[in-house]
Write a protein that holds these residues in place. Structure first.
Motif, short mmCIF file in Angstrom:
data_model
loop_
_atom_site.label_atom_id
_atom_site.label_comp_id
_atom_site.label_asym_id
_atom_site.label_seq_id
_atom_site.Cartn_x
_atom_site.Cartn_y
_atom_site.Cartn_z
N ILE A 24 -2.54 -8.73 5.86
CA ILE A 24 -2.12 -8.71 4.40
C ILE A 24 -0.88 -9.42 4.16
O ILE A 24 -0.82 -10.31 3.37
CB ILE A 24 -1.92 -7.05 3.85
CG1 ILE A 24 -3.30 -6.39 3.81
CG2 ILE A 24 -1.42 -7.19 2.58
CD1 ILE A 24 -3.40 -5.09 3.59
N LYS A 211 -1.18 -4.29 -2.02
CA LYS A 211 -2.57 -4.33 -1.17
C LYS A 211 -2.05 -3.66 0.31
O LYS A 211 -2.83 -2.73 0.84
CB LYS A 211 -2.60 -5.73 -0.74
CG LYS A 211 -3.09 -6.83 -1.54
CD LYS A 211 -3.34 -8.23 -1.29
CE LYS A 211 -3.93 -8.99 -2.31
NZ LYS A 211 -4.06 -10.33 -1.71
N ASN A 212 -0.70 -3.34 0.67
CA ASN A 212 -0.34 -2.64 1.73
C ASN A 212 -0.38 -1.15 1.26
O ASN A 212 -0.44 -0.42 2.46
CB ASN A 212 1.06 -3.12 2.16
CG ASN A 212 1.27 -4.20 3.03
OD1 ASN A 212 0.80 -3.83 4.24
ND2 ASN A 212 1.64 -5.33 2.72
#
Length: 289
Positions: A24, A211-212
């Motif tokens: 990511i 996203k993490n």
């Protein structure tokens, strides 16, 4: 059989965290903060569903444990930046196993028979051998001195990571021994506090961070299935399988992140994986007696 299937979930979920988060992208601070956002979201869902009783002790020590965990995770992400996922993750898991077992044996007297010390000692020896081979650098590699400089930074980061992880594990398992479902929300709050500290409380909600947060959800799912595996198949199986997840990190770092290995290093990695696998299983057996 059901317990083994449950144990496979934390093995893959936790073993995939390193290479998924690095795929990511983001800095170590962004990765940690994003992961804790996902963990807090997951913890809130668990709290709504399970409705555990939360005492003052749970909140106080849970938050402390979460802060210690954030130190461990942040420094682990930092080590990955310097050493690569395929090297840093097994070294991190292995060092936790070795030092955690030694502390358990000599401080908390978890090993009480000659069988424990003989089998446990052999398991720790295999883990140390696994460390050596999984992190060994081929002498013919270009810029070896540059790599070793980064490795030294990585080892310093891993030392802090191991301290953070071991401290929170000892706090929850040897000192306070909280139920996982009860402590997961206070711990998640502590994780957010700790990760915010690393960002100097300048919170970042950029796309990379959000996203993490998916990685934090993976971590939470692994936690729940670790509990199910321990109740169904016993702590030894759950413990062994969760640590074997480091092998997933090695393979993921090489295959998905393109971490280059020479033929010699591939051979050494295979030897390291075998030693790590056998050592982790043997430690699980020691814990079951």
């Amino acid at each position: 059989m059901e317990g083994i299937l449950f144990a496979l979930v934390p093995m893959f979920a936790w073993g995939s965290i390193g290479f998924v988060s690095n795929k990511i992208g983001g800095s170590a601070n962004q990765q940690t903060f994003g992961m804790t956002i996902g963990s807090l979201f997951f913890a809130i869902i668990v709290f709504i569903v399970a409705r555990p009783q939360l005492s003052f002790n749970l909140w106080f020590f849970g938050i402390i444990g979460g802060i210690l965990w954030s130190l461990g995770q942040n420094r682990q992400f930092t080590a990955m930046k310097h050493m690569g996922v395929s090297v840093a993750n097994p070294l991190s898991s292995g060092s936790q196993l070795v030092f955690g077992s030694l502390i358990g044996a000599f401080v908390f007297h978890e090993w009480s028979t000659s069988f424990h010390y003989i089998l446990g000692g052999f398991a720790l020896l295999l883990l140390v051998i696994g460390f050596y081979f999984s992190s060994r650098v081929d002498p013919v590699k270009e810029n070896k001195n540059h790599l070793l400089k980064h490795f030294n930074k990585g080892f310093v980061a891993l030392a802090f990571s191991t301290f953070g992880y071991l401290s929170y594990a000892i706090l929850f398992n040897n000192i306070m021994a909280f139920d996982v479902l009860s402590v997961i929300l206070p711990m998640a709050v502590g994780m957010i506090i700790g990760s915010s500290f690393f960002m100097k409380f300048q919170l970042d909600f950029s796309p990379l961070v959000l996203k993490n947060s998916l990685v934090g959800m993976m971590w939470g799912v692994g936690n729940i299935f670790m509990l199910l595996a321990a109740s169904s198949a016993g702590l030894a199986i759950a413990f062994s399988f969760s640590q074997i997840g480091a092998i997933i990190s090695i393979i993921g770092g090489i295959v998905f992140l393109g971490e280059k290995k020479t033929k010699k290093e591939i051979t050494w990695v295979i030897i390291g994986i075998l030693c790590f696998l056998i050592g982790a299983i043997l430690l699980g057996i020691v814990k079951s007696y």
